[in-house]
Design an enzyme around this catalytic site. Structure first.
Site, PDB file in Angstrom:
ATOM      1  N   ASP A   1       0.804  -1.229   0.000  1.00  0.00           N
ATOM      2  CA  ASP A   1       0.000   0.000   0.000  1.00  0.00           C
ATOM      3  C   ASP A   1       0.837   1.280   0.000  1.00  0.00           C
ATOM      4  O   ASP A   1       0.401   2.308  -0.505  1.00  0.00           O
ATOM      5  CB  ASP A   1      -1.034   0.003   1.142  1.00  0.00           C
TER       6      ASP A   1
ATOM      7  N   ASN B   1       7.667  -9.696   4.073  1.00  0.00           N
ATOM      8  CA  ASN B   1       6.420  -9.287   4.717  1.00  0.00           C
ATOM      9  C   ASN B   1       5.238  -9.879   3.968  1.00  0.00           C
ATOM     10  O   ASN B   1       5.081  -9.643   2.759  1.00  0.00           O
ATOM     11  CB  ASN B   1       6.284  -7.765   4.740  1.00  0.00           C
ATOM     12  N   GLU B   2       4.427 -10.618   4.687  1.00  0.00           N
ATOM     13  CA  GLU B   2       3.163 -11.162   4.190  1.00  0.00           C
ATOM     14  C   GLU B   2       3.277 -11.892   2.852  1.00  0.00           C
ATOM     15  O   GLU B   2       2.495 -11.641   1.933  1.00  0.00           O
ATOM     16  CB  GLU B   2       2.100 -10.052   4.131  1.00  0.00           C
TER      17      GLU B   2
ATOM     18  N   ASN C   1       0.952 -10.761  11.530  1.00  0.00           N
ATOM     19  CA  ASN C   1       0.232  -9.510  11.221  1.00  0.00           C
ATOM     20  C   ASN C   1      -1.271  -9.809  11.255  1.00  0.00           C
ATOM     21  O   ASN C   1      -1.736 -10.661  10.497  1.00  0.00           O
ATOM     22  CB  ASN C   1       0.573  -9.006   9.812  1.00  0.00           C
TER      23      ASN C   1
ATOM     24  N   TYR D   1      -5.426  -8.021  11.797  1.00  0.00           N
ATOM     25  CA  TYR D   1      -6.268  -6.816  11.892  1.00  0.00           C
ATOM     26  C   TYR D   1      -7.700  -7.163  12.287  1.00  0.00           C
ATOM     27  O   TYR D   1      -8.645  -6.627  11.722  1.00  0.00           O
ATOM     28  CB  TYR D   1      -6.226  -6.067  10.547  1.00  0.00           C
TER      29      TYR D   1
ATOM     30  N   TYR E   1      -9.997  -5.004   9.509  1.00  0.00           N
ATOM     31  CA  TYR E   1     -10.410  -5.577   8.223  1.00  0.00           C
ATOM     32  C   TYR E   1     -11.400  -6.732   8.425  1.00  0.00           C
ATOM     33  O   TYR E   1     -12.170  -7.059   7.533  1.00  0.00           O
ATOM     34  CB  TYR E   1      -9.206  -6.088   7.429  1.00  0.00           C
TER      35      TYR E   1
ATOM     36  N   GLU F   1       2.219  -6.769  13.364  1.00  0.00           N
ATOM     37  CA  GLU F   1       1.339  -5.673  12.913  1.00  0.00           C
ATOM     38  C   GLU F   1      -0.032  -5.850  13.531  1.00  0.00           C
ATOM     39  O   GLU F   1      -0.598  -6.941  13.476  1.00  0.00           O
ATOM     40  CB  GLU F   1       1.169  -5.670  11.383  1.00  0.00           C
TER      41      GLU F   1
ATOM     42  N   TRP G   1       0.982  -1.280  14.154  1.00  0.00           N
ATOM     43  CA  TRP G   1       1.023  -0.714  12.807  1.00  0.00           C
ATOM     44  C   TRP G   1       0.213   0.566  12.842  1.00  0.00           C
ATOM     45  O   TRP G   1      -0.963   0.509  13.095  1.00  0.00           O
ATOM     46  CB  TRP G   1       0.447  -1.695  11.788  1.00  0.00           C
TER      47      TRP G   1
ATOM     48  N   LYS H   1      -3.206   4.526   9.991  1.00  0.00           N
ATOM     49  CA  LYS H   1      -3.080   3.690  11.201  1.00  0.00           C
ATOM     50  C   LYS H   1      -1.992   4.211  12.138  1.00  0.00           C
ATOM     51  O   LYS H   1      -1.698   3.575  13.160  1.00  0.00           O
ATOM     52  CB  LYS H   1      -2.809   2.237  10.807  1.00  0.00           C
TER      53      LYS H   1
HETATM   54  C1  GCB Z   1      -0.538  -5.043   6.130  1.00  0.00           C
HETATM   55  C2  GCB Z   1       0.764  -4.677   5.494  1.00  0.00           C
HETATM   56  C3  GCB Z   1       1.066  -3.188   5.645  1.00  0.00           C
HETATM   57  C4  GCB Z   1      -0.197  -2.369   5.409  1.00  0.00           C
HETATM   58  C5  GCB Z   1      -1.217  -2.760   6.461  1.00  0.00           C
HETATM   59  C6  GCB Z   1      -2.533  -2.014   6.329  1.00  0.00           C
HETATM   60  O1  GCB Z   1      -0.807  -6.164   6.408  1.00  0.00           O
HETATM   61  O2  GCB Z   1       1.828  -5.450   5.945  1.00  0.00           O
HETATM   62  O3  GCB Z   1       2.089  -2.855   4.752  1.00  0.00           O
HETATM   63  O4  GCB Z   1       0.049  -1.003   5.439  1.00  0.00           O
HETATM   64  O5  GCB Z   1      -1.488  -4.124   6.366  1.00  0.00           O
HETATM   65  O6  GCB Z   1      -2.696  -0.987   6.955  1.00  0.00           O
HETATM   66  O7  GCB Z   1      -3.391  -2.497   5.586  1.00  0.00           O
END
Ligand code: GCB
Length: 586
Positions: free
Chosen positions: A154, A400-401, A454, A456, A460, A492, A537, A556
């Site tokens: 992103d 990463n991911e 990571n 959310y 999300y 994250e 994050w 974020k």
């Molecule tokens: C993630 C990524 C990070 C993004 C974040 C987001 O999983 O590793 O680079 O910025 O989510 O805020 O969606």
């Protein structure tokens, strides 16, 4: 690769400042009135969107005078970063070419320049990302013929000369590389590589400059009596001065700062100097207004002040190697670093999840195959070569991911983990796991030392429903902890937050929600025995590419892009200041 330093035998000229700049050009004199600042990404400097959205080469040029006293010395040009590909010309001659946007490269230009005289220095920089670059991306051509760049991460694809450029002098026979490995009893194993066979002496100086140990030869071990350890929050640095001798005459001298400390994973603990360490802090970005990813010492100082203020003991260089100034600052101030390559976005499912496009396999000859893996291997080699002696760096994060749940992931990653361990047997290795990779479908976690996750939930997934999010998160994390029996940390977790937006309800985007979201996460972390850390994050809001999922960037941040605290900053401060580097008692 050693950082350029001025020493008794080496001189250094900074080439930072204003350079002529053009989209069209080459090594010949540039036909332009534009000037660009170095270091800075070029994208946000100009008002012309054709520059901001440009895909391909851009050209930087300036005159450089070689100091008149450098006759008889080697003359070296060093570029700290050209994102993502650089070509360096002295006059019309190509002297260096490098791929990889966040690691340095250099060229010995002695044969092309004369002491006391000027030359025209041109650096071409290319920002293209493809399926064989790290990070990857795709270039398409629009109906009206414009080239467009898309990518699988992103953050905005800032490009240009975002770090310093140097002209360096070096003696003909010189120190090329130094490796230092330490033990808690003060044993320092060292290896020095020279440009030609030479007599080498090493001297260890303490922080006052007093010599505390010495040895002869390119390889060996020495011992510091009454050694003072480098500790998180209490840095102590020595210098290993490597000298090339001609009889008694010192022909080259290079001081490499290092700290004496150990890192080890034992059972479900992460140990620094034999003591359990609990990570608190952030995933970050090199990102500021106008400069983009341009390194800036004022932001460097201020960001570390804010990390200290909030009680963070560590950060991850998400999602690429940071400027060496940042790593040295962390060394000097006792901040712990997880050092990441630029391998972000090796995951085609994430993109299809957002666009609805049918998923393609991530690892295949037509997507990310041999050539991608070789670029990834090179990114690992260059990261370790640059950062291996930093005491602040306690772990490598090689991706990463990635699509670690997909077929082909193991075949892709196994050789890369092996390579990392061969290059540096002393540090644990990790990757940051994406949401789709779960404890039962992930194919690579057993190859690594620490589980970096990571997640959310509450953002999300289960958006606005923290009760459901809490159940999902705990189930997910316990699954990893139980299956692998390794230390686990949250690499994250975060929620986009609009500063100034408030609500009495659990309303996403409000300052209250960010705080409640983080507190929910912390309740879960504190219940899991194998937990070794939490990286929110993100440290600060940062710029992203165009997209309906972001409003002027990713929000974020616990701090805004101009580094003002959101409400969550105060809550984190209370938690982290009381924790220090100890694990919370659940
Ligand atoms: C993630 C990524 C990070 C993004 C974040 C987001 O999983 O590793 O680079 O910025 O989510 O805020 O969606």
């Amino acid at each position: 690769m050693l950082k350029p330093r001025s020493t008794a035998t080496r001189e250094l000229v900074s080439l930072d400042g204003l350079w002529r700049f053009a989209l069209d050009g080459g090594p010949g004199p540039l036909d332009t009135t534009l000037e660009a600042a170095v270091p800075a990404s070029y994208n946000d400097l100009f008002t012309d969107s054709a520059i901001r959205d440009h895909v391909g080469w851009v050209w930087y040029q300036r005159q450089v005078r070689v100091p008149r006293g450098w006759a008889g010395e080697r003359v070296v040009l060093r570029v700290d970063a050209a994102t993502h590909q650089g070509r360096v010309y002295v006059g019309d001659i190509l002297v260096a070419e490098h791929v990889g946007g966040y690691t340095p490269f250099e060229a010995d230009v002695t044969e092309h320049v004369r002491a006391g005289q000027e030359f025209r220095l041109t650096i071409g920089v290319n920002n293209e990302l493809t399926d064989t670059t790290i990070p990857p991306g795709t270039i398409t051509v629009t109906a009206d013929g414009r080239r467009r760049q898309t990518y699988l991460h992103d953050f905005y694809n800032y490009a240009g000369l975002a770090r310093s450029v140097w002209l360096c002098s070096r003696p003909a026979v010189h120190v090329e590389d130094i490796t230092v490995v330490t033990a808690m009893d003060g044993t320092v194993e060292y290896a020095v590589r020279t440009s030609a066979p030479a007599q080498v002496r090493v001297r260890v100086l303490d922080a006052t400059g007093t010599q505390v140990a010495t040895a002869d030869g390119t390889n060996g071990a020495l011992r510091i009596e009454d050694v003072r350890l480098w500790r998180p929050g209490a840095a102590y640095l020595y210098d290993l001065v490597a000298e090339v001798l001609d009889g008694e005459r010192v022909v080259d001298s290079y001081p490499e700062p290092f700290g004496v400390r150990t890192v080890e994973v034992r059972g479900t603990r992460f140990l620094i100097n034999g003591e359990p360490f609990y990570f608190t802090g952030f995933g970050r970005h090199e990102d500021t207004p106008v400069r983009g990813k341009g390194h800036d010492n004022a932001y460097l100082v201020h960001d570390f002040q804010l990390m200290d203020w909030i009680g963070a003991n560590s950060f991850r260089t998400s999602h690429y190697p940071y400027a060496e100034e940042v790593m040295e600052f962390a060394d000097r101030h006792g901040i712990v670093v997880i050092d990441e390559t630029a391998a972000v976005g090796l995951n085609l499912a994430v993109a299809s999840g957002l666009t609805g496009a049918p998923p393609r396999p991530t690892f295949s000859p037509d997507t990310f195959g041999e050539a991608t893996r070789e670029a990834h291997a090179q990114a690992i080699r260059e990261l370790v070569a640059r950062d291996k002696n930093h005491p602040s760096v306690v772990m490598w994060c090689i991706a990463n991911e990635p699509a670690s749940n997909e077929e082909g992931a193991r075949e892709y990653f196994e050789p890369l983990v092996e390579l990392t361990r061969k290059l540096d047997p002393t540090r644990p290795v990790s990757y940051a796991a994406v949401l789709f990779a779960t404890h039962d479908n992930d194919r690579i976690a057993d190859l690594f030392d620490v589980l970096c996750i990571n997640r959310y939930y509450g953002w999300y997934v289960a958006t606005g429903d923290l009760a459901t999010a809490e159940t999902y998160l705990e189930h997910d994390l316990r699954g990893w902890a139980d299956r692998f029996g390794k230390p686990i940390m949250m690499s994250e977790y975060g929620a986009d937050t609009m500063p100034g937006l408030h609500s009495v309800w659990d309303t996403p985007w409000t300052e209250e929600y960010q705080q409640a979201y983080l507190e929910m996460n912390h309740r879960v972390f504190d219940r899991i025995e194998a937990f070794v850390g939490e990286h929110v994050w993100n440290f600060a809001d940062f710029q992203t590419s165009h997209g309906i999922h972001r409003v002027d960037g990713n929000k974020k941040g616990v701090f805004t892009r101009d580094r003002r605290p959101k409400a969550a900053a105060h809550a984190l401060r209370a938690r982290w200041r009381s924790l220090g580097s100890r694990k919370p008692q659940g």
